[in-house]
Design a protein around this motif. Structure first.
Motif, short mmCIF file in Angstrom:
data_model
loop_
_atom_site.label_atom_id
_atom_site.label_comp_id
_atom_site.label_asym_id
_atom_site.label_seq_id
_atom_site.Cartn_x
_atom_site.Cartn_y
_atom_site.Cartn_z
N CYS A 1 2.77 9.26 -2.72
CA CYS A 1 4.23 9.20 -2.62
C CYS A 1 4.76 10.19 -1.59
CB CYS A 1 4.85 9.47 -3.99
SG CYS A 1 6.64 9.40 -4.01
N SER A 2 4.16 11.37 -1.50
CA SER A 2 4.62 12.36 -0.52
C SER A 2 4.22 12.02 0.90
CB SER A 2 4.08 13.75 -0.90
OG SER A 2 2.65 13.74 -0.87
N HIS B 1 3.41 8.72 2.18
CA HIS B 1 4.04 7.48 2.64
C HIS B 1 4.82 6.87 1.48
CE1 HIS B 1 4.45 3.48 4.52
NE2 HIS B 1 4.32 4.15 5.64
N ARG B 2 6.03 7.33 1.32
CA ARG B 2 6.85 6.91 0.19
C ARG B 2 7.16 5.41 0.19
NH1 ARG B 2 10.18 9.41 -3.50
NH2 ARG B 2 12.01 8.20 -4.18
N PHE C 1 4.28 3.41 -1.26
CA PHE C 1 4.09 3.73 -2.69
C PHE C 1 5.12 3.02 -3.54
CE2 PHE C 1 5.55 6.36 -6.23
CZ PHE C 1 4.40 6.39 -7.01
N LEU C 2 6.38 3.04 -3.10
CA LEU C 2 7.42 2.37 -3.88
C LEU C 2 7.20 0.87 -3.92
CD1 LEU C 2 10.59 4.35 -2.74
CD2 LEU C 2 9.35 4.58 -4.89
N GLY D 1 5.66 2.02 -7.29
CA GLY D 1 6.86 2.60 -7.89
C GLY D 1 7.81 1.57 -8.49
#
Length: 470
Positions: free
Chosen positions: A92-93, A95-96, A99-100, A104
């Motif tokens: 997440c930190s 490549h947000r 990840f979302l 996510g």
């Protein structure tokens, strides 16, 4: 016709003895235990398969640590959970967005499916009147799936047989408050299925700066702002007519100037001409040098400019007849966009009856015959009533900014637009929050789209005028 249920015959029985009560015992059919177990096992298996298919990420997050703890002990299960949480946090930190997209939003959709929608589904359906109770049984619409985006929950629902979209559109307030959302919008996915959109927050609450002037020469679609889902709001002006309605301070100037700004390269290339009618002498007069001699302020000048546009349209129609059915902008035949800041000053509020009829006839002629030959009209007004603008139905694309009354939403966007979630009368009157926010209903789609136009400041208009003058 409904089949008779056990107990229906009791109401037709009459006792001839007053002291004797009628006792009715319905027939009881005993289901074998084996059949009950098979049905229960089948439902559990089908539910597990459906859960794995629709929520694979959430199922893996729950099932894998549980399986490891069951097979190898709870300590190894805790270690696996800690490693998984660390990896996901690093992902997440780094490549947000990915990840979302992959993890996510799927986890959030599973949580809201279980805790928000499934938990309250029966109560909301019954209280809102969308469920039915017939012959001792409850019939509820089926909650198919929940998908989460960055700003809203998208809920797919299978309607009951015999229900209509209007049944749901009339109850958007019940649905929104029942599931803890500020609003609800209804659209058709396919026959028998609906898509309900419940916003979690407002992504358009922050004002947008002016869009950069495009580098390529094009007559559209031009970007005038941002849609609620984060994608660019692209507005077609070539081959259509656009009506903008909104109360004072709603941001009509933002839409007008953002459109002009997007067409600026084509104006400099000679492919577009913008003819401005500014009866208020306030909005378009600030960039008067952009329009040259195609600017009119008084009613007489506006009537003359409209007659000139009609003459250009008719001359092109004579030349194009039998040769082409659509217009391609060229320096010899550029696209002509007639921009009217406050059209009601020229129609409903015009005291000179002869001048009013002349202006109304010219606008009606342009909106009925101008699209094919490259003449478009973009008109803005505050009062969308029919007696103010009788030709409002001749505009294929419509934009409703902040309006004063709920009835005005359907006047601008068409019947049923507000029931589908176009709550233009609920837009905030605070300029920082609501100016430029509105709903768009295009000719090709009945579903309104929530958008926000970029704010073009006075300095931006001066820079545009200097660029054209240079």
């Amino acid at each position: 016709m409904f089949k008779k249920m056990p107990g229906d015959e009791a109401q037709h029985l009459v006792s001839t003895t007053p002291d004797t009560a009628v006792v009715f015992r319905p027939a009881v059919v005993r289901t074998p235990a084996f059949v009950t177990l098979v049905i229960f096992a089948w439902r559990v298996l089908a539910g597990l398969v459906r859960l794995l298919w629709r929520h694979p990420v959430a199922s893996a997050v729950i099932a894998v640590p549980a399986a490891v703890a069951w097979l190898y002990g709870w300590r190894l299960g805790l270690v696996l959970i800690a490693v998984a949480v660390t990896v996901l946090a690093l992902w997440c930190s780094v490549h947000r967005p990915s990840f979302l997209r992959l993890v996510g939003w799927r986890l959030l959709a599973f949580w809201r499916f279980v805790w928000i929608y499934r938990r309250h589904w029966q109560a909301v359906m019954v209280v809102s009147g969308l469920g039915r109770h017939l012959r001792g049984r409850d019939y509820l619409p089926h909650l198919v799936k929940v998908t989460c985006t960055s700003w809203a929950d998208v809920v797919t629902v299978k309607m009951l047989h015999g229900q209509a979209v209007k049944d749901w559109a009339d109850r958007i307030d019940h649905l929104a408050h029942g599931f803890g959302a500020r609003s609800c919008r209804v659209s058709i996915a396919r026959a028998g299925r609906l898509v309900l959109v419940f916003p979690r927050h407002d992504p358009l609450v922050t004002p947008l700066p002016a869009m950069p002037i495009p580098e390529e020469v094009s007559v559209g679609p031009v970007r005038v702002g941002t849609r609620e889902d984060g994608s660019p709001w692209l507005l077609n002006v070539h081959g259509t007519h656009v009506l903008i309605a909104g109360a004072t301070g709603a941001g009509k100037g933002s839409v007008l100037w953002s459109t002009i700004r997007g067409l600026l390269p084509a104006v400099r290339a000679g492919l577009v001409q913008i003819w401005a009618l500014d009866p208020k002498r306030m909005e378009l007069s600030f960039g008067r040098s952009l329009f040259g001699d195609r600017y009119a302020a008084t009613p007489e000048q506006c009537a003359d400019l409209l007659d000139a546009a009609v003459a250009v349209m008719q001359e092109r129609a004579d030349r194009f007849a039998g040769l082409q059915r659509s217009h391609t902008p060229t320096p010899e035949d550029p696209f002509v966009l007639v921009v009217v800041d406050e059209v009601a000053f020229l129609t409903a509020y015009q005291s000179d009856r002869a001048l009013k009829q002349r202006i109304s006839a010219a606008l009606a002629t342009l909106t009925t015959q101008g699209r094919a030959v490259g003449v478009g009209v973009m008109a803005a007004l505050q009062d969308p009533r029919k007696d103010v603008l009788t030709i409002r139905n001749l505009f294929p694309d419509k934009i409703a900014l902040r309006l004063d009354e709920s009835e005005q939403v359907d006047m601008v966007l068409g019947d049923g637009a507000r029931d589908r979630g176009a709550l233009a009368d609920h837009i905030s009157p605070i300029p920082e929050q609501g100016a430029g926010v509105g709903y768009v209903r295009l000719e090709a789609s009945p579903d309104p789209i929530r958008v926000r136009a970029a704010y073009v400041s006075d300095a931006d208009i001066r820079a545009m005028a200097e660029a054209v003058a240079a």
